[in-house]
Design a protein around this motif. Structure first.
Motif, short mmCIF file in Angstrom:
data_model
loop_
_atom_site.label_atom_id
_atom_site.label_comp_id
_atom_site.label_asym_id
_atom_site.label_seq_id
_atom_site.Cartn_x
_atom_site.Cartn_y
_atom_site.Cartn_z
N LEU A 4 0.85 -1.19 0.00
CA LEU A 4 0.00 0.00 0.00
C LEU A 4 0.89 1.24 0.00
O LEU A 4 1.98 1.22 0.54
CB LEU A 4 -0.88 0.02 1.25
N SER A 5 0.38 2.29 -0.59
CA SER A 5 1.14 3.53 -0.58
C SER A 5 1.02 4.22 0.78
O SER A 5 0.10 3.93 1.56
CB SER A 5 0.62 4.48 -1.67
N VAL A 6 1.94 5.11 1.06
CA VAL A 6 1.87 5.91 2.28
C VAL A 6 0.55 6.68 2.30
O VAL A 6 -0.12 6.77 3.33
CB VAL A 6 3.10 6.85 2.39
N HIS A 7 0.16 7.18 1.15
CA HIS A 7 -1.11 7.90 1.01
C HIS A 7 -2.28 6.99 1.41
O HIS A 7 -3.19 7.40 2.13
CB HIS A 7 -1.28 8.42 -0.42
N ALA A 8 -2.26 5.74 0.94
CA ALA A 8 -3.33 4.78 1.27
C ALA A 8 -3.36 4.50 2.77
O ALA A 8 -4.44 4.41 3.37
CB ALA A 8 -3.16 3.49 0.49
N LEU A 9 -2.18 4.38 3.38
CA LEU A 9 -2.13 4.13 4.82
C LEU A 9 -2.73 5.31 5.59
O LEU A 9 -3.49 5.11 6.56
CB LEU A 9 -0.69 3.88 5.27
N ARG A 10 -2.44 6.50 5.16
CA ARG A 10 -3.02 7.68 5.81
C ARG A 10 -4.53 7.71 5.61
O ARG A 10 -5.29 8.08 6.51
CB ARG A 10 -2.36 8.95 5.28
N PHE A 11 -4.98 7.33 4.41
CA PHE A 11 -6.42 7.25 4.12
C PHE A 11 -7.09 6.25 5.05
O PHE A 11 -8.14 6.53 5.63
CB PHE A 11 -6.64 6.86 2.65
N PHE A 12 -6.49 5.06 5.20
CA PHE A 12 -7.04 4.04 6.09
C PHE A 12 -7.20 4.60 7.50
O PHE A 12 -8.20 4.37 8.17
CB PHE A 12 -6.13 2.80 6.12
N GLU A 13 -6.20 5.33 7.94
CA GLU A 13 -6.25 5.91 9.28
C GLU A 13 -7.36 6.96 9.39
O GLU A 13 -8.16 6.94 10.34
CB GLU A 13 -4.90 6.52 9.64
#
Length: 139
Positions: free
Chosen positions: A19-28
Protein backbone atom coordinates in the motif's frame (compact mmCIF):
# COMPACT_ATOMS: atom_id res chain seq x y z
CA UNK A 1 11.48 -5.57 9.26
CA UNK A 2 13.21 -2.50 10.56
CA UNK A 3 11.67 -0.93 13.61
CA UNK A 4 11.47 2.65 14.73
CA UNK A 5 10.77 3.58 18.37
CA UNK A 6 9.63 0.03 19.12
CA UNK A 7 7.44 -0.29 16.04
CA UNK A 8 7.35 -0.10 12.28
CA UNK A 9 7.63 3.08 10.25
CA UNK A 10 4.97 4.08 7.74
CA UNK A 11 7.50 3.53 4.95
CA UNK A 12 8.24 -0.01 6.11
CA UNK A 13 4.52 -0.79 6.43
CA UNK A 14 3.90 0.58 2.95
CA UNK A 15 6.74 -1.55 1.59
CA UNK A 16 5.53 -4.67 3.42
CA UNK A 17 1.85 -4.37 2.47
CA UNK A 18 2.21 -2.90 -1.02
CA UNK A 19 0.00 0.00 0.00
CA UNK A 20 1.14 3.53 -0.58
CA UNK A 21 1.87 5.91 2.28
CA UNK A 22 -1.11 7.90 1.01
CA UNK A 23 -3.33 4.78 1.27
CA UNK A 24 -2.13 4.13 4.82
CA UNK A 25 -3.02 7.68 5.81
CA UNK A 26 -6.42 7.25 4.12
CA UNK A 27 -7.04 4.04 6.09
CA UNK A 28 -6.25 5.91 9.28
CA UNK A 29 -8.47 8.91 8.42
CA UNK A 30 -11.36 6.60 7.53
CA UNK A 31 -11.12 4.66 10.79
CA UNK A 32 -10.17 1.38 9.14
CA UNK A 33 -7.50 0.39 11.66
CA UNK A 34 -8.41 -1.57 14.76
CA UNK A 35 -6.69 0.97 16.99
CA UNK A 36 -5.51 4.54 16.91
CA UNK A 37 -2.01 4.48 15.44
CA UNK A 38 0.33 6.02 18.01
CA UNK A 39 2.99 8.56 17.14
CA UNK A 40 6.58 8.96 18.19
CA UNK A 41 7.79 12.09 19.95
CA UNK A 42 8.68 13.39 16.48
CA UNK A 43 5.16 12.78 15.18
CA UNK A 44 5.88 9.69 13.08
CA UNK A 45 3.33 6.90 13.09
CA UNK A 46 4.41 3.75 14.88
CA UNK A 47 2.80 0.54 13.60
CA UNK A 48 2.91 -2.95 15.08
CA UNK A 49 2.86 -6.31 13.30
CA UNK A 50 -0.83 -6.70 14.22
CA UNK A 51 -1.54 -3.51 12.20
CA UNK A 52 0.28 -5.01 9.22
CA UNK A 53 -1.65 -8.27 9.55
CA UNK A 54 -4.92 -6.32 9.66
CA UNK A 55 -3.91 -4.32 6.57
CA UNK A 56 -3.13 -7.53 4.68
CA UNK A 57 -6.62 -8.83 5.52
CA UNK A 58 -8.20 -5.51 4.51
CA UNK A 59 -6.25 -5.61 1.26
CA UNK A 60 -7.62 -9.06 0.47
CA UNK A 61 -11.14 -7.98 1.35
CA UNK A 62 -10.77 -4.92 -0.89
CA UNK A 63 -9.16 -6.91 -3.73
CA UNK A 64 -12.09 -9.32 -3.59
CA UNK A 65 -14.55 -6.48 -4.01
CA UNK A 66 -15.56 -5.52 -0.49
CA UNK A 67 -16.46 -1.83 -0.43
CA UNK A 68 -14.49 0.44 1.89
CA UNK A 69 -17.72 1.17 3.81
CA UNK A 70 -18.13 -2.54 4.56
CA UNK A 71 -14.50 -2.89 5.63
CA UNK A 72 -15.08 0.08 7.92
CA UNK A 73 -18.17 -1.60 9.38
CA UNK A 74 -16.17 -4.80 9.94
CA UNK A 75 -13.39 -2.81 11.64
CA UNK A 76 -15.95 -1.08 13.87
CA UNK A 77 -17.37 -4.46 14.88
CA UNK A 78 -13.92 -5.87 15.66
CA UNK A 79 -12.97 -2.74 17.62
CA UNK A 80 -16.16 -3.06 19.65
CA UNK A 81 -14.82 -6.27 21.11
CA UNK A 82 -16.56 -9.49 22.05
CA UNK A 83 -20.29 -9.93 21.73
CA UNK A 84 -20.85 -9.10 18.06
CA UNK A 85 -19.24 -12.14 16.47
CA UNK A 86 -22.58 -13.11 14.89
CA UNK A 87 -22.69 -9.75 13.12
CA UNK A 88 -19.09 -10.14 11.94
CA UNK A 89 -19.85 -13.63 10.64
CA UNK A 90 -22.94 -12.38 8.79
CA UNK A 91 -20.88 -9.65 7.13
CA UNK A 92 -18.18 -12.14 6.10
CA UNK A 93 -20.73 -14.68 4.85
CA UNK A 94 -22.38 -12.04 2.67
CA UNK A 95 -19.03 -11.09 1.22
CA UNK A 96 -18.17 -14.73 0.64
CA UNK A 97 -21.46 -15.15 -1.30
CA UNK A 98 -20.59 -12.09 -3.40
CA UNK A 99 -17.08 -13.37 -4.14
CA UNK A 100 -18.39 -16.81 -5.10
CA UNK A 101 -20.93 -15.20 -7.44
CA UNK A 102 -18.14 -13.19 -9.09
CA UNK A 103 -16.07 -16.35 -9.47
CA UNK A 104 -19.06 -18.11 -11.06
CA UNK A 105 -19.47 -15.19 -13.50
CA UNK A 106 -15.76 -15.23 -14.30
CA UNK A 107 -15.84 -19.00 -14.85
CA UNK A 108 -18.78 -18.59 -17.26
CA UNK A 109 -16.79 -15.93 -19.14
CA UNK A 110 -13.72 -18.14 -19.11
CA UNK A 111 -15.74 -20.98 -20.65
CA UNK A 112 -16.79 -18.72 -23.54
CA UNK A 113 -13.24 -17.44 -24.08
CA UNK A 114 -11.82 -20.97 -23.91
CA UNK A 115 -14.38 -22.12 -26.48
CA UNK A 116 -13.17 -19.40 -28.85
CA UNK A 117 -9.53 -20.35 -28.23
CA UNK A 118 -10.31 -23.97 -29.10
CA UNK A 119 -12.19 -22.90 -32.23
CA UNK A 120 -9.36 -20.67 -33.44
CA UNK A 121 -6.73 -23.31 -32.68
CA UNK A 122 -8.69 -25.88 -34.67
CA UNK A 123 -9.18 -23.55 -37.65
CA UNK A 124 -5.49 -22.62 -37.63
CA UNK A 125 -4.50 -26.31 -37.54
CA UNK A 126 -6.92 -27.11 -40.37
CA UNK A 127 -5.91 -24.09 -42.45
CA UNK A 128 -9.48 -22.77 -42.43
CA UNK A 129 -8.90 -19.62 -40.37
CA UNK A 130 -9.07 -17.17 -43.28
CA UNK A 131 -12.20 -15.08 -42.89
CA UNK A 132 -12.92 -16.46 -39.43
CA UNK A 133 -14.91 -13.74 -37.75
CA UNK A 134 -13.87 -11.02 -40.18
CA UNK A 135 -16.83 -8.67 -40.10
CA UNK A 136 -17.02 -6.02 -42.74
CA UNK A 137 -17.52 -2.46 -41.61
CA UNK A 138 -20.76 -0.74 -42.64
CA UNK A 139 -20.35 1.87 -45.34
Amino acid sequence: MSKEAGGLSIGRVAETTGLSVHALRFFEREGLFLRAIPRSGGGQRIYEQADVDWLVLCGRLRDSGMPIATIKKFAELVRSGPGNETDRLALLREHERNVRAKIDDLNASLDVVHGKVVTYEQHLRDGTAVGLWSPTLPR
